[in-house]
Design a protein around this motif. Structure first.
Motif, PDB file in Angstrom:
ATOM      1  N   HIS A  18       0.864  -1.172   0.000  1.00 56.07           N
ATOM      2  CA  HIS A  18       0.000   0.000   0.000  1.00 56.07           C
ATOM      3  C   HIS A  18       0.900   1.221   0.000  1.00 56.07           C
ATOM      4  O   HIS A  18       1.832   1.309   0.798  1.00 56.07           O
ATOM      5  N   VAL A  19       0.617   2.158  -0.885  1.00 58.54           N
ATOM      6  CA  VAL A  19       1.457   3.344  -1.042  1.00 58.54           C
ATOM      7  C   VAL A  19       0.644   4.587  -0.731  1.00 58.54           C
ATOM      8  O   VAL A  19      -0.470   4.750  -1.228  1.00 58.54           O
ATOM      9  N   TYR A  20       1.225   5.460   0.078  1.00 60.17           N
ATOM     10  CA  TYR A  20       0.664   6.764   0.384  1.00 60.17           C
ATOM     11  C   TYR A  20       1.547   7.791  -0.308  1.00 60.17           C
ATOM     12  O   TYR A  20       2.763   7.787  -0.141  1.00 60.17           O
ATOM     13  N   ILE A  21       0.945   8.681  -1.091  1.00 61.81           N
ATOM     14  CA  ILE A  21       1.709   9.670  -1.835  1.00 61.81           C
ATOM     15  C   ILE A  21       1.161  11.054  -1.507  1.00 61.81           C
ATOM     16  O   ILE A  21      -0.051  11.238  -1.385  1.00 61.81           O
ATOM     17  N   VAL A  34       9.910   2.780   3.346  1.00 58.31           N
ATOM     18  CA  VAL A  34       9.278   1.469   3.221  1.00 58.31           C
ATOM     19  C   VAL A  34       9.132   0.905   4.623  1.00 58.31           C
ATOM     20  O   VAL A  34      10.138   0.718   5.326  1.00 58.31           O
ATOM     21  N   ASN A  35       7.901   0.654   5.040  1.00 55.54           N
ATOM     22  CA  ASN A  35       7.604   0.213   6.407  1.00 55.54           C
ATOM     23  C   ASN A  35       8.251   1.142   7.430  1.00 55.54           C
ATOM     24  O   ASN A  35       8.863   0.700   8.409  1.00 55.54           O
ATOM     25  N   ASN A  36       8.173   2.425   7.172  1.00 56.69           N
ATOM     26  CA  ASN A  36       8.695   3.494   8.021  1.00 56.69           C
ATOM     27  C   ASN A  36      10.223   3.463   8.162  1.00 56.69           C
ATOM     28  O   ASN A  36      10.770   3.972   9.129  1.00 56.69           O
ATOM     29  N   VAL A  37      10.906   2.868   7.208  1.00 55.24           N
ATOM     30  CA  VAL A  37      12.368   2.840   7.168  1.00 55.24           C
ATOM     31  C   VAL A  37      12.808   3.604   5.924  1.00 55.24           C
ATOM     32  O   VAL A  37      12.274   3.362   4.838  1.00 55.24           O
ATOM     33  N   PRO A  38      13.773   4.525   6.030  1.00 51.13           N
ATOM     34  CA  PRO A  38      14.231   5.237   4.838  1.00 51.13           C
ATOM     35  C   PRO A  38      14.752   4.261   3.783  1.00 51.13           C
ATOM     36  O   PRO A  38      15.351   3.235   4.104  1.00 51.13           O
ATOM     37  N   VAL A  69       5.531   3.525   1.803  1.00 48.17           N
ATOM     38  CA  VAL A  69       5.070   2.204   1.374  1.00 48.17           C
ATOM     39  C   VAL A  69       4.908   1.321   2.605  1.00 48.17           C
ATOM     40  O   VAL A  69       5.799   1.259   3.452  1.00 48.17           O
ATOM     41  N   ARG A  70       3.784   0.641   2.699  1.00 48.25           N
ATOM     42  CA  ARG A  70       3.564  -0.374   3.731  1.00 48.25           C
ATOM     43  C   ARG A  70       3.445  -1.704   3.000  1.00 48.25           C
ATOM     44  O   ARG A  70       2.542  -1.891   2.184  1.00 48.25           O
TER      45      ARG A  70
END
Length: 137
Positions: A18-21, A34-38, A69-70
């Motif tokens: 799932h992508v938030y833009i 990605v998963n709250n990691v740079p 991205v999650r």
């Protein structure tokens, strides 16, 4: 003030992304997490390159957006391909019901240019790979 974000999704085998833009804040370059990691901390390198492919194709527009991205399920390459497909769909404003997104960071002409570039590079980044996981025996 809450900033509205658009949510896009993609799957690859058993991986879901799932992508938030959203638009990047003024005076700051866009970021990818990605998963709250740079993105710079994602290993292995080949998975990072697959995730960044649609952003590299989009050129200078990459610095104007924040992408989060999650991703879950599957292996690291399935996750990276699912993330790349979801990022592509987010960049071009792809929705299942073919409606134009309301608050997209890019104009319609910019999105169509990105779509042409990505389609020439790899059409499966937009439509997704039709192959699925193998059934258990």
């Amino acid at each position: 003030m809450v900033v509205k974000t658009e949510i896009y999704f993609a799957t690859r085998k058993t991986a879901n992304a799932h992508v938030y833009i959203k638009k990047a804040e003024k005076g700051r370059e866009g970021s990818v997490r990605v998963n709250n990691v740079p993105i710079d901390m994602i290993e292995p390198l080949v998975a990072r390159e697959v995730i960044l492919t649609p952003l590299e194709i989009s050129g200078e527009l990459r610095n104007k957006i924040d992408v989060s991205v999650r991703v879950s399920g599957g292996g690291f390459m399935g996750q990276s391909y699912a993330a790349a497909t979801a990022i592509t769909r987010a960049l071009i404003g792809w929705t299942k019901n073919k409606r134009d997104p309301k608050d997209h960071p890019f104009t319609k002409s910019q999105r169509s240019d990105i779509r042409k570039k990505i389609d020439e590079f790899d059409k499966y980044l937009i439509s997704g790979d039709a192959r699925r996981k193998e059934p258990k025996k």
